[in-house]
Design a protein around this motif. Sequence first.
Motif, short mmCIF file in Angstrom:
data_model
loop_
_atom_site.label_atom_id
_atom_site.label_comp_id
_atom_site.label_asym_id
_atom_site.label_seq_id
_atom_site.Cartn_x
_atom_site.Cartn_y
_atom_site.Cartn_z
N GLY A 164 1.03 23.83 27.78
CA GLY A 164 2.42 24.23 27.98
C GLY A 164 2.91 23.97 29.39
N MET A 165 4.23 24.03 29.56
CA MET A 165 4.84 23.88 30.88
C MET A 165 6.10 24.71 30.92
SD MET A 165 6.65 20.10 30.60
CE MET A 165 7.78 20.44 31.95
N GLY A 166 6.47 25.14 32.13
CA GLY A 166 7.71 25.88 32.29
C GLY A 166 7.75 27.21 31.58
N GLY A 167 6.58 27.76 31.25
CA GLY A 167 6.53 29.06 30.58
C GLY A 167 6.66 28.98 29.07
N ALA A 168 6.71 27.77 28.52
CA ALA A 168 6.89 27.63 27.07
C ALA A 168 5.65 28.12 26.32
CB ALA A 168 7.16 26.17 26.71
N GLY A 169 5.89 28.86 25.25
CA GLY A 169 4.81 29.28 24.37
C GLY A 169 3.98 30.44 24.85
N ILE A 170 4.47 31.18 25.85
CA ILE A 170 3.71 32.31 26.39
C ILE A 170 4.16 33.60 25.69
CG2 ILE A 170 3.30 33.73 28.43
CD1 ILE A 170 3.48 31.23 30.11
N PHE A 171 3.18 34.38 25.22
CA PHE A 171 3.45 35.63 24.51
C PHE A 171 2.63 36.77 25.12
CE2 PHE A 171 4.41 32.32 21.47
CZ PHE A 171 5.57 32.78 20.85
N ARG A 172 3.24 37.94 25.18
CA ARG A 172 2.53 39.16 25.58
C ARG A 172 2.36 40.05 24.35
NH1 ARG A 172 4.82 43.92 29.67
NH2 ARG A 172 2.97 45.27 29.56
N VAL A 173 1.15 40.54 24.15
CA VAL A 173 0.88 41.49 23.07
C VAL A 173 0.33 42.76 23.69
CG1 VAL A 173 -0.36 41.94 20.93
CG2 VAL A 173 0.41 39.61 21.44
N LYS A 174 1.07 43.86 23.53
CA LYS A 174 0.66 45.13 24.11
C LYS A 174 -0.37 45.82 23.23
CE LYS A 174 5.14 45.73 26.42
NZ LYS A 174 6.30 46.62 26.64
N ALA A 175 -0.72 47.04 23.61
CA ALA A 175 -1.81 47.76 22.94
C ALA A 175 -1.54 48.01 21.47
CB ALA A 175 -2.07 49.09 23.66
N ASP A 176 -0.25 48.08 21.07
CA ASP A 176 0.04 48.33 19.66
C ASP A 176 -0.26 47.13 18.77
OD1 ASP A 176 2.11 46.59 20.24
OD2 ASP A 176 3.71 48.10 20.06
N GLY A 177 -0.52 45.97 19.38
CA GLY A 177 -0.90 44.79 18.61
C GLY A 177 0.22 44.20 17.77
N LEU A 178 1.47 44.56 18.07
CA LEU A 178 2.59 44.10 17.28
C LEU A 178 2.65 42.57 17.27
CD1 LEU A 178 5.10 45.03 15.65
CD2 LEU A 178 6.40 44.91 17.81
N ASN A 179 2.66 41.99 16.09
CA ASN A 179 2.74 40.54 15.87
C ASN A 179 1.52 39.76 16.37
OD1 ASN A 179 5.29 40.56 14.62
ND2 ASN A 179 6.33 40.58 16.61
N LEU A 180 0.40 40.45 16.65
CA LEU A 180 -0.79 39.77 17.13
C LEU A 180 -1.23 38.66 16.17
CD1 LEU A 180 -3.24 39.38 18.98
CD2 LEU A 180 -4.36 41.26 17.77
N GLY A 181 -1.34 38.99 14.90
CA GLY A 181 -1.81 38.00 13.94
C GLY A 181 -0.90 36.79 13.86
N GLU A 231 11.47 40.05 30.72
CA GLU A 231 10.68 38.84 30.57
C GLU A 231 9.29 39.05 31.17
OE1 GLU A 231 10.10 35.95 29.58
OE2 GLU A 231 11.93 35.11 28.72
N VAL A 232 8.31 38.30 30.68
CA VAL A 232 6.98 38.30 31.28
C VAL A 232 6.73 36.98 32.00
CG1 VAL A 232 6.01 39.88 29.60
CG2 VAL A 232 5.87 37.42 29.17
N ARG A 233 7.66 36.03 31.90
CA ARG A 233 7.49 34.71 32.51
C ARG A 233 8.34 34.61 33.77
NH1 ARG A 233 9.49 31.04 27.78
NH2 ARG A 233 11.18 32.56 27.99
N GLY A 234 7.67 34.25 34.87
CA GLY A 234 8.40 34.10 36.11
C GLY A 234 8.87 32.68 36.35
N ASN A 235 8.46 31.73 35.53
CA ASN A 235 8.80 30.33 35.74
C ASN A 235 10.29 30.15 35.98
OD1 ASN A 235 6.67 30.81 33.55
ND2 ASN A 235 6.11 28.78 34.31
N LEU A 236 10.63 29.30 36.95
CA LEU A 236 12.04 29.04 37.23
C LEU A 236 12.72 28.43 36.02
CD1 LEU A 236 11.80 27.62 40.88
CD2 LEU A 236 12.11 29.99 40.13
N ALA A 237 11.97 27.62 35.25
CA ALA A 237 12.54 27.01 34.04
C ALA A 237 12.84 28.04 32.98
CB ALA A 237 11.57 25.97 33.49
N ALA A 238 12.22 29.23 33.09
CA ALA A 238 12.46 30.30 32.13
C ALA A 238 13.42 31.35 32.67
CB ALA A 238 11.14 30.96 31.74
N GLY A 239 14.11 31.01 33.76
CA GLY A 239 15.11 31.91 34.31
C GLY A 239 14.65 32.80 35.44
#
Length: 316
Positions: A164-181, A231-239
């Motif tokens: 990936g580049m520019g923060g594309a495709g990055i996901f955070r999954v917290k302890a509740d596991g929401l949408n992990l699968g 947001e969890v992405r700091g990339n300039l391309a991601a705002g």
Amino acid sequence: MKIAFLADPLSTFKIYKDSTYAMMAEAAKRGHEVYAFQQRHMALENGLVRAYVSRITMTGGGQEDWYEAAPSEDVSLSEFDAIVERKDPPFDMEYVYGTYLLQQAERHGARVFNSPQAIRDHNEKLAIAQFPEFTSPTLVTSDEMRLRAFHAEHGDVIFKPLDGMGGAGIFRVKADGLNLGSIVETLTDNGRRTIMAQRYIPEIVKGDKRILVIGGKPVPFSLARIPQAGEVRGNLAAGGTGVAQPLTENDRAIAEAIGPVLAKRGLLLVGLDVIGDYLTEVNVTSPTCFQEITQQTGFQVAAMFIDALEAQARAA
């Protein structure tokens, strides 16, 4: 010196922030001859790598007329004193083929920065595995069970593709596991694609710091790319918002430990990404943030780069 930049089309440059533009402008200011070409302009003929290359005149104009390009000429890449590889990702097979051509050009005397072999050898995500003392807990796999176990152990996890580049495709999954699968299935293409998982680093709210290392030495300021709210992405391309700041003691320790190692491997310019106290990526294709750092601090990053390029080209 005759310096050729392998880059994306010059018409696509945003000159107020483009690092390649800053390099070209500094080189031209010093009286060097500046040339440009694209990867598609290269060809291997009878063992020699040639390209249609245009000499570039920096006009000092604005976004629409900052350069004039002379008619392109078909020349051997070995005719240049330095070739600067600045093609942006995606790092796909076309990019890889380009590095093979540049490596063949090196065999006939071309001097390429960064080294094409070193670029291939340092996947920007996976390269951190060589420096585990500076990284947060990390897993690289396509196996869903391992990814689920990693999440269960650490509770708050970042999942991202290796290309990936520019923060594309990055996901955070917290302890509740929401949408992990769903996230794991999507990113791994149901186990057919290898991805990276890293323990979430809360200091991301203070910025994903880009530390530039030139000729093995760190630029004294980083650019902290601070995520937008939510947001969890700091990339300039991601705002993200870029804020230049002096290197911390830990930033400098990481850069001074890793920089000389990478420089010996042929990586003249590297962008280290650091969140909190942890190294998260090693950028080797076309690291940016030259202009943001210079505009906010006055430190002339492009001048440091051309100094290093001149020294390396003359020593080669």
